[in-house]
Design a protein around this motif. Structure first.
Motif, PDB file in Angstrom:
ATOM      1  N   SER A  54       0.841  -1.175   0.000  1.00 31.99           N
ATOM      2  CA  SER A  54       0.000   0.000   0.000  1.00 31.99           C
ATOM      3  C   SER A  54       0.892   1.246   0.000  1.00 31.99           C
ATOM      4  O   SER A  54       1.943   1.273   0.630  1.00 31.99           O
ATOM      5  N   VAL A  55       0.436   2.276  -0.684  1.00 30.96           N
ATOM      6  CA  VAL A  55       1.216   3.505  -0.765  1.00 30.96           C
ATOM      7  C   VAL A  55       1.150   4.282   0.545  1.00 30.96           C
ATOM      8  O   VAL A  55       2.158   4.751   1.054  1.00 30.96           O
ATOM      9  N   ASN A  56      -0.040   4.429   1.091  1.00 31.48           N
ATOM     10  CA  ASN A  56      -0.242   5.136   2.352  1.00 31.48           C
ATOM     11  C   ASN A  56      -1.616   4.749   2.889  1.00 31.48           C
ATOM     12  O   ASN A  56      -2.306   3.913   2.301  1.00 31.48           O
ATOM     13  N   ASN A  57      -2.020   5.339   3.996  1.00 29.94           N
ATOM     14  CA  ASN A  57      -3.351   5.039   4.518  1.00 29.94           C
ATOM     15  C   ASN A  57      -4.303   6.219   4.371  1.00 29.94           C
ATOM     16  O   ASN A  57      -5.280   6.335   5.108  1.00 29.94           O
ATOM     17  N   GLU A  58      -4.006   7.095   3.419  1.00 27.54           N
ATOM     18  CA  GLU A  58      -4.920   8.195   3.111  1.00 27.54           C
ATOM     19  C   GLU A  58      -6.201   7.643   2.478  1.00 27.54           C
ATOM     20  O   GLU A  58      -6.174   6.650   1.750  1.00 27.54           O
ATOM     21  N   ASN A  59      -7.323   8.297   2.753  1.00 23.16           N
ATOM     22  CA  ASN A  59      -8.593   7.847   2.210  1.00 23.16           C
ATOM     23  C   ASN A  59      -8.648   8.021   0.692  1.00 23.16           C
ATOM     24  O   ASN A  59      -8.066   8.957   0.130  1.00 23.16           O
ATOM     25  N   THR A  60      -9.376   7.110   0.056  1.00 25.40           N
ATOM     26  CA  THR A  60      -9.716   7.242  -1.359  1.00 25.40           C
ATOM     27  C   THR A  60     -11.183   7.644  -1.453  1.00 25.40           C
ATOM     28  O   THR A  60     -12.030   7.091  -0.747  1.00 25.40           O
ATOM     29  N   TYR A  61     -11.479   8.607  -2.318  1.00 28.87           N
ATOM     30  CA  TYR A  61     -12.857   9.035  -2.545  1.00 28.87           C
ATOM     31  C   TYR A  61     -13.174   8.870  -4.031  1.00 28.87           C
ATOM     32  O   TYR A  61     -12.343   9.199  -4.894  1.00 28.87           O
ATOM     33  N   GLY A  62     -14.377   8.368  -4.324  1.00 25.52           N
ATOM     34  CA  GLY A  62     -14.755   8.158  -5.709  1.00 25.52           C
ATOM     35  C   GLY A  62     -16.208   8.491  -5.955  1.00 25.52           C
ATOM     36  O   GLY A  62     -17.053   8.422  -5.049  1.00 25.52           O
ATOM     37  N   VAL A  63     -16.516   8.860  -7.198  1.00 28.56           N
ATOM     38  CA  VAL A  63     -17.887   9.138  -7.612  1.00 28.56           C
ATOM     39  C   VAL A  63     -18.071   8.606  -9.029  1.00 28.56           C
ATOM     40  O   VAL A  63     -17.143   8.646  -9.844  1.00 28.56           O
ATOM     41  N   ARG A  64     -19.263   8.066  -9.287  1.00 27.20           N
ATOM     42  CA  ARG A  64     -19.575   7.549 -10.632  1.00 27.20           C
ATOM     43  C   ARG A  64     -21.000   7.922 -10.988  1.00 27.20           C
ATOM     44  O   ARG A  64     -21.909   7.841 -10.166  1.00 27.20           O
ATOM     45  N   GLY A  65     -21.195   8.310 -12.257  1.00 27.60           N
ATOM     46  CA  GLY A  65     -22.525   8.545 -12.793  1.00 27.60           C
ATOM     47  C   GLY A  65     -22.697   7.761 -14.074  1.00 27.60           C
ATOM     48  O   GLY A  65     -21.805   7.755 -14.928  1.00 27.60           O
ATOM     49  N   SER A  66     -23.824   7.077 -14.229  1.00 27.05           N
ATOM     50  CA  SER A  66     -24.081   6.269 -15.423  1.00 27.05           C
ATOM     51  C   SER A  66     -25.489   6.542 -15.931  1.00 27.05           C
ATOM     52  O   SER A  66     -26.414   6.794 -15.146  1.00 27.05           O
ATOM     53  N   TYR A  67     -25.644   6.465 -17.249  1.00 28.31           N
ATOM     54  CA  TYR A  67     -26.947   6.670 -17.881  1.00 28.31           C
ATOM     55  C   TYR A  67     -27.156   5.587 -18.925  1.00 28.31           C
ATOM     56  O   TYR A  67     -26.285   5.353 -19.772  1.00 28.31           O
ATOM     57  N   THR A  68     -28.281   4.906 -18.857  1.00 30.87           N
ATOM     58  CA  THR A  68     -28.599   3.831 -19.792  1.00 30.87           C
ATOM     59  C   THR A  68     -29.867   4.187 -20.549  1.00 30.87           C
ATOM     60  O   THR A  68     -30.910   4.472 -19.939  1.00 30.87           O
ATOM     61  N   ALA A  69     -29.780   4.168 -21.870  1.00 31.16           N
ATOM     62  CA  ALA A  69     -30.928   4.451 -22.731  1.00 31.16           C
ATOM     63  C   ALA A  69     -31.020   3.347 -23.774  1.00 31.16           C
ATOM     64  O   ALA A  69     -30.314   3.376 -24.785  1.00 31.16           O
ATOM     65  N   GLY A  70     -31.842   2.353 -23.503  1.00 27.46           N
ATOM     66  CA  GLY A  70     -31.954   1.235 -24.437  1.00 27.46           C
ATOM     67  C   GLY A  70     -30.652   0.458 -24.524  1.00 27.46           C
ATOM     68  O   GLY A  70     -30.145  -0.057 -23.522  1.00 27.46           O
ATOM     69  N   ASP A  71     -30.070   0.418 -25.704  1.00 33.22           N
ATOM     70  CA  ASP A  71     -28.825  -0.320 -25.927  1.00 33.22           C
ATOM     71  C   ASP A  71     -27.580   0.528 -25.666  1.00 33.22           C
ATOM     72  O   ASP A  71     -26.462   0.040 -25.822  1.00 33.22           O
ATOM     73  N   LEU A  72     -27.749   1.772 -25.281  1.00 34.40           N
ATOM     74  CA  LEU A  72     -26.618   2.675 -25.046  1.00 34.40           C
ATOM     75  C   LEU A  72     -26.402   2.874 -23.547  1.00 34.40           C
ATOM     76  O   LEU A  72     -27.346   3.090 -22.794  1.00 34.40           O
ATOM     77  N   ARG A  73     -25.143   2.801 -23.118  1.00 37.93           N
ATOM     78  CA  ARG A  73     -24.783   3.112 -21.734  1.00 37.93           C
ATOM     79  C   ARG A  73     -23.547   3.994 -21.727  1.00 37.93           C
ATOM     80  O   ARG A  73     -22.558   3.703 -22.401  1.00 37.93           O
ATOM     81  N   VAL A  74     -23.608   5.087 -20.967  1.00 36.14           N
ATOM     82  CA  VAL A  74     -22.462   5.978 -20.817  1.00 36.14           C
ATOM     83  C   VAL A  74     -22.168   6.130 -19.323  1.00 36.14           C
ATOM     84  O   VAL A  74     -23.081   6.144 -18.487  1.00 36.14           O
TER      85      VAL A  74
END
Length: 335
Positions: free
Chosen positions: A226-246
């Motif tokens: 491990s590099v350090n014990n600093e926290n990791t923060y993450g965010v994700r947004g997804s959109y699905t429209a029929g056969d398309l996903r971004v």
């Protein structure tokens, strides 16, 4: 050898028929018996990959890409409460010499889920943070160049106690703690934890998560520090429209850096196409790394598919600017 297999099959069929006749089992009873048995599943994944490093060496290889065989089962403990387990082992399908058969470990856990309290499970599995945030790297088959796993979170996938709440109008809460005792790895107790919240409404998904990274080692590996014990923060947004996903995702860790990525996937009948871009900037050194990944996948049947993936990676450390190009052609059979 073939004659032995045929003889064994005939004997098994004869025994099964006579046993069923003696038990006088009805069709419904037989169906219930079959439903209560564990499910065996598995896959063989093979890939031919070529890697070319600018002003460096090129390499061509035929690899196993994560072939597994597993067993899973669930049963009703009480009305609305289900107990479950899963065990998945790995093997190398690419070469015979020196092959030890089932020689690696992937997932194994037991748990309980209920309509009113959600799900809790204990063992080794994809971690809460990884499941909530790291969609891009986990989408691809070969994933030779994965920026988000480069020291951005490292609690690991073993010794976990995980929980997911029921859905409250699309909102779910998730948590995990890793119990590392005196006898684990470096012999130092630690309790890294992860927290996440996911919200899904119609075609939109949003996830936020953190990893405490409190362990001295990445406990899903025997060697990765491990590099350090600093926290990791993450965010994700997804959109699905029929056969398309971004999807768009972002992660940050103090004294490590920031990494973000954009992904788009589109299905056309038996074919699926995907394209993504990831960019990482390291703290302190200001080194920059970017990766463009493209995939074309074709489903030959319900149990088999083939794919082509290409990766273009640029690593600029300030002192050197190096391009690496990878091409992978693979096939998967699963049941």
């Amino acid at each position: 050898m073939k004659k032995t297999l045929i003889a064994s099959a005939i004997a098994a069929a004869t025994f099964s028929g006579s046993a069923l006749a003696q038990m006088d089992m009805s069709a419904s009873e037989l169906a219930a018996k079959m439903d209560s048995m564990p499910q065996v599943y598995g896959n063989i994944q093979l890939v031919v990959a070529h890697s070319d490093v600018e002003n460096g060496e090129s390499e061509l290889g035929h690899y196993d890409n994560g072939s597994t065989i597993g067993v899973k089962h669930d049963h009703v403990l009480a009305p609305g409460i289900t107990g479950f387990f899963k065990a998945e082992l790995e093997f190398d399908a690419d070469q015979k010499a020196g092959n030890g058969g089932l020689n690696a470990f992937d997932e194994a856990y037991i748990g309980v889920r209920g309509d009113s309290f959600g799900q809790i499970w204990v063992g080794s599995d994809d971690s809460t943070y990884e499941s909530a945030i790291d969609e891009i790297a986990n989408y691809y088959e070969y994933a030779s160049l994965n920026l988000s796993n480069d020291n951005y979170y490292d609690t690991g996938e073993g010794d976990l106690i995980q929980y997911s709440s029921p859905s409250f109008g699309g909102l779910q809460l998730h948590g995990a703690v890793q119990v590392n005792g005196d006898g684990d790895n470096n012999g130092e107790k630690s309790y890294p934890y992860q927290l996440a919240a996911t919200y899904a409404v119609d075609a939109f998904e949003l996830a936020v998560a953190m990893d405490s990274n409190d362990g001295d080692f990445a406990y899903s590996s025997d060697t990765d520090l491990s590099v350090n014990n600093e926290n990791t923060y993450g965010v994700r947004g997804s959109y699905t429209a029929g056969d398309l996903r971004v999807t768009a995702q972002y992660q940050t860790r103090k004294d490590v850096g920031d990494v973000w990525g954009l992904f788009g996937g589109y299905s056309m009948g038996a074919n699926t196409f995907a394209l993504s871009y990831e960019f990482a900037e390291a703290d302190n050194t200001n080194a920059e790394t970017s990766t463009i990944t493209a995939q074309a996948l074709h489903n030959l049947s319900d149990n088999m598919y083939v794919y082509v993936e290409g990766y273009l990676n640029n690593a600029d450390s300030g002192a050197a600017d190096v391009d690496t190009t990878d091409l992978a052609i693979g096939g998967v059979y699963y049941f």
